[in-house]
Write a protein that holds these residues in place. Structure first.
Motif, short mmCIF file in Angstrom:
data_model
loop_
_atom_site.label_atom_id
_atom_site.label_comp_id
_atom_site.label_asym_id
_atom_site.label_seq_id
_atom_site.Cartn_x
_atom_site.Cartn_y
_atom_site.Cartn_z
N ARG A 104 0.81 -1.22 0.00
CA ARG A 104 0.00 0.00 0.00
C ARG A 104 0.85 1.28 0.00
N VAL A 105 2.15 1.13 0.22
CA VAL A 105 3.02 2.31 0.18
C VAL A 105 3.79 2.33 -1.12
N LYS A 106 4.22 3.52 -1.48
CA LYS A 106 4.98 3.69 -2.71
C LYS A 106 6.32 4.31 -2.37
N PHE A 107 7.40 3.62 -2.73
CA PHE A 107 8.75 4.14 -2.51
C PHE A 107 9.13 5.11 -3.62
N PRO A 108 10.01 6.07 -3.32
CA PRO A 108 10.64 6.30 -2.01
C PRO A 108 9.68 6.92 -1.01
N LEU A 109 9.79 6.48 0.26
CA LEU A 109 9.07 7.13 1.34
C LEU A 109 9.83 8.39 1.74
N THR A 110 9.15 9.27 2.45
CA THR A 110 9.81 10.49 2.92
C THR A 110 9.52 10.73 4.39
N ILE A 111 10.44 11.42 5.03
CA ILE A 111 10.25 11.89 6.41
C ILE A 111 10.30 13.41 6.36
N ARG A 112 9.30 14.06 6.95
CA ARG A 112 9.27 15.52 6.94
C ARG A 112 8.58 16.03 8.20
N LYS A 113 8.70 17.35 8.41
CA LYS A 113 7.96 18.00 9.48
C LYS A 113 6.50 18.15 9.08
N TRP A 114 5.61 18.26 10.07
CA TRP A 114 4.20 18.46 9.75
C TRP A 114 3.97 19.87 9.22
N GLU A 115 2.92 20.03 8.44
CA GLU A 115 2.58 21.31 7.85
C GLU A 115 1.11 21.62 8.09
N LYS A 116 0.77 22.89 8.09
CA LYS A 116 -0.61 23.29 8.28
C LYS A 116 -1.48 22.69 7.18
N GLY A 117 -2.60 22.11 7.58
CA GLY A 117 -3.49 21.48 6.61
C GLY A 117 -3.31 19.98 6.49
N ASP A 118 -2.27 19.41 7.12
CA ASP A 118 -2.04 17.97 7.07
C ASP A 118 -3.22 17.22 7.69
N VAL A 119 -3.58 16.12 7.03
CA VAL A 119 -4.69 15.28 7.49
C VAL A 119 -4.24 13.83 7.48
N PHE A 120 -4.69 13.04 8.49
CA PHE A 120 -4.42 11.60 8.45
C PHE A 120 -5.61 10.84 9.03
N PRO A 131 -6.27 8.30 11.78
CA PRO A 131 -5.65 7.65 12.94
C PRO A 131 -6.06 6.18 13.07
N LEU A 132 -5.06 5.33 13.29
CA LEU A 132 -5.32 3.91 13.48
C LEU A 132 -6.24 3.71 14.67
N GLY A 133 -7.29 2.87 14.47
CA GLY A 133 -8.24 2.61 15.54
C GLY A 133 -9.45 3.51 15.51
N MET A 134 -9.46 4.49 14.60
CA MET A 134 -10.59 5.40 14.47
C MET A 134 -11.16 5.29 13.05
N THR A 135 -12.39 5.74 12.90
CA THR A 135 -12.98 5.82 11.57
C THR A 135 -12.93 7.26 11.11
N GLY A 136 -12.60 7.45 9.86
CA GLY A 136 -12.57 8.78 9.31
C GLY A 136 -11.22 9.47 9.49
N LYS A 137 -11.17 10.66 8.94
CA LYS A 137 -9.91 11.40 8.96
C LYS A 137 -9.93 12.47 10.05
N LYS A 138 -8.72 13.00 10.30
CA LYS A 138 -8.58 14.01 11.35
C LYS A 138 -7.46 14.95 10.96
N LYS A 139 -7.69 16.24 11.15
CA LYS A 139 -6.61 17.20 10.93
C LYS A 139 -5.51 16.97 11.96
N PHE A 157 -3.07 17.02 17.48
CA PHE A 157 -2.10 17.58 18.43
C PHE A 157 -2.80 18.22 19.61
N LYS A 158 -3.88 18.93 19.35
CA LYS A 158 -4.62 19.59 20.43
C LYS A 158 -5.23 18.57 21.38
#
Length: 436
Positions: free
Chosen positions: A356-372, A374-382, A387-388
């Motif tokens: 399900r992942v596509k290489f190359p992967l990247t590591i970066r700092k978070w940015e405003k507007g990022d959404v993911f 969360p494992l164990g939850m349904t739906g997305k979250k800013k 963080f809050k």
């Protein structure tokens, strides 16, 4: 004067006798006398002259004078020319500060490249008094009243106990020549105004001014030793390291001290802060409030103050190839391996569906507007909402790193994996990523 300096070399500055030394020489009275004294004492010296190009032909004449002096004394000499005005404009600093920065940057380069052990400057007792008065008029703490240190890391000032009168008397007795800097006459600079207008009056009032001033500084330095001893006792109770760049200061421990603001100043004075009322106000401020210097930030975080070095890595991106097994990062190492099954669960480890992942992967700092997702939850979250909810401090958010596949977040590293890449019963290849 020569005998007195010899006595100092034997008692307080003996390390200079066996060292490779670089004399900062302008061509003026003080540095010329220092050079002659060092030669007479047989020290291993070379000369370094800065042409700041601030006085036209006069600056060039100073350079020529130093070159001739070096030839007459059979000394090695280094000359560097600077565009000081341009540098001051670019850095938005005064001409005097620009010259100081350029001078000491170049000295540092010379000492590193050519293995000089100490830099000698010709500051003397009158310079020390001028510095004291400058700091006094601008407002300062105890450190600002201590004057110029005789030894500061690899910078040594052998003439600090001598007066300008002592130096001039020696120069005339030995028929030395030197250059006069015309800018020293102008009283538009504070130091010159003190030198020409204020200090002569003080000396007229008290001819023993410099001797009495030396006693005062001795007493102040003794007081400083007491303060330093007390701060050394307090530090283990108040400050705890979090990582290589961050420290926590316990607010309740600070408030329990007899004079919290005084202690806070002593604890933080070396980190570039200037707005001290704002710093003191953080003790009772809301979480998230902060004060920033050029190099550090102090953040209120519930029951503590977080002191952190400012890191310029917001746009830093690390690439991970499919063949990589170990990836070093600013926050540790990531170990990446293909595995047959899930064997351990921990916030420092995730298992993902490799297909399900596509290489190359990247590591970066978070940015405003990022959404993911969360494992164990349904739906997305800013990410900002995550963080809050997790009660991240401002510093925690700035230090949050993401493992990504293209534009999708795979893992808030060390915290929460993304549901879209989890291992399922249909997974054929499992990739284990572990933070060490």
């Amino acid at each position: 004067m020569l005998i007195q300096l010899q006595d100092q070399l034997n008692s307080k500055l003996s390390f200079l006798k066996s060292s490779k030394l670089l004399i900062a020489i302008s061509g003026g009275l003080d540095s010329v006398v220092l050079t002659h004294l060092c030669c007479k004492l047989g020290l291993n010296v070379a000369l370094a002259h800065c042409n700041f190009n601030l006085r036209g032909k006069e600056s060039d004449a100073d350079e020529d004078f130093v070159l001739q002096l070096a030839e007459d004394l059979d000394l090695e000499v280094f000359i560097e020319s600077f565009e000081t005005k341009l540098f001051a404009e670019d850095e938005k600093i005064s001409i005097q500060m620009a010259a100081r920065v350029l001078r000491y940057q170049w000295f540092a380069e010379l000492t590193e490249q050519l293995h000089f052990e100490y830099i000698l400057t010709a500051h003397h007792a009158d310079d020390n008094l001028e510095t004291f008065l400058i700091n006094l008029t601008r407002g300062t703490g105890l450190d600002g009243l201590l004057g110029i240190p005789a030894v500061n890391n690899n910078v040594v000032r052998p003439l600090l106990s001598f007066t300008r009168e002592d130096i001039e008397t020696y120069a005339r007795a030995h028929k030395l020549e030197w250059r006069e800097d015309s800018s020293n006459i102008s009283t538009k600079y504070l130091r010159n105004k003190l030198r020409h207008d204020v200090i002569p009056i003080l000396k007229e009032i008290n001819p023993q001014l410099l001797q009495n001033f030396a006693k005062t500084q001795l007493f102040l330095n003794r007081t400083k030793c007491i303060v330093d001893d007390k701060i050394a006792e307090v530090i283990p109770k108040v400050i705890k390291p979090i990582d290589d760049y961050t420290f926590s200061l316990n607010i309740s421990e600070i408030k329990n001290l007899g004079h919290p603001k005084a202690y806070l100043y002593e604890l933080l004075k070396d980190f570039g802060f200037t707005e001290w009322q704002d710093v003191f106000a953080l003790l009772d401020a809301q979480s998230g409030k902060y004060v920033q210097s050029h190099s550090h930030r102090l953040i209120k975080d519930r029951t503590c103050l977080l002191l952190s070095e400012i890191q310029n890595n917001k746009s830093h991106i690390i690439t991970i190839l499919e063949s990589d097994k170990v990836v070093n990062t600013p926050f540790g190492a990531l170990l990446i391996n293909d595995v047959d099954a899930i064997t351990e669960t921990d916030k420092s480890v995730i298992y993902i569906d490799k297909d399900r992942v596509k290489f190359p992967l990247t590591i970066r700092k978070w940015e405003k507007g990022d959404v993911f997702y969360p494992l164990g939850m349904t739906g997305k979250k800013k990410l900002s909402k995550y963080f809050k909810d997790e009660k991240y401090s401002l510093l925690d958010k700035e230090n949050a790193w993401l493992l990504c596949s293209e534009d999708n977040i795979v893992w808030v590293i060390g915290k929460r994996a993304d549901n879209r890449f989890k291992v399922t019963e249909n997974t054929k290849q499992i990739l284990k990523v572990e933070l060490k």
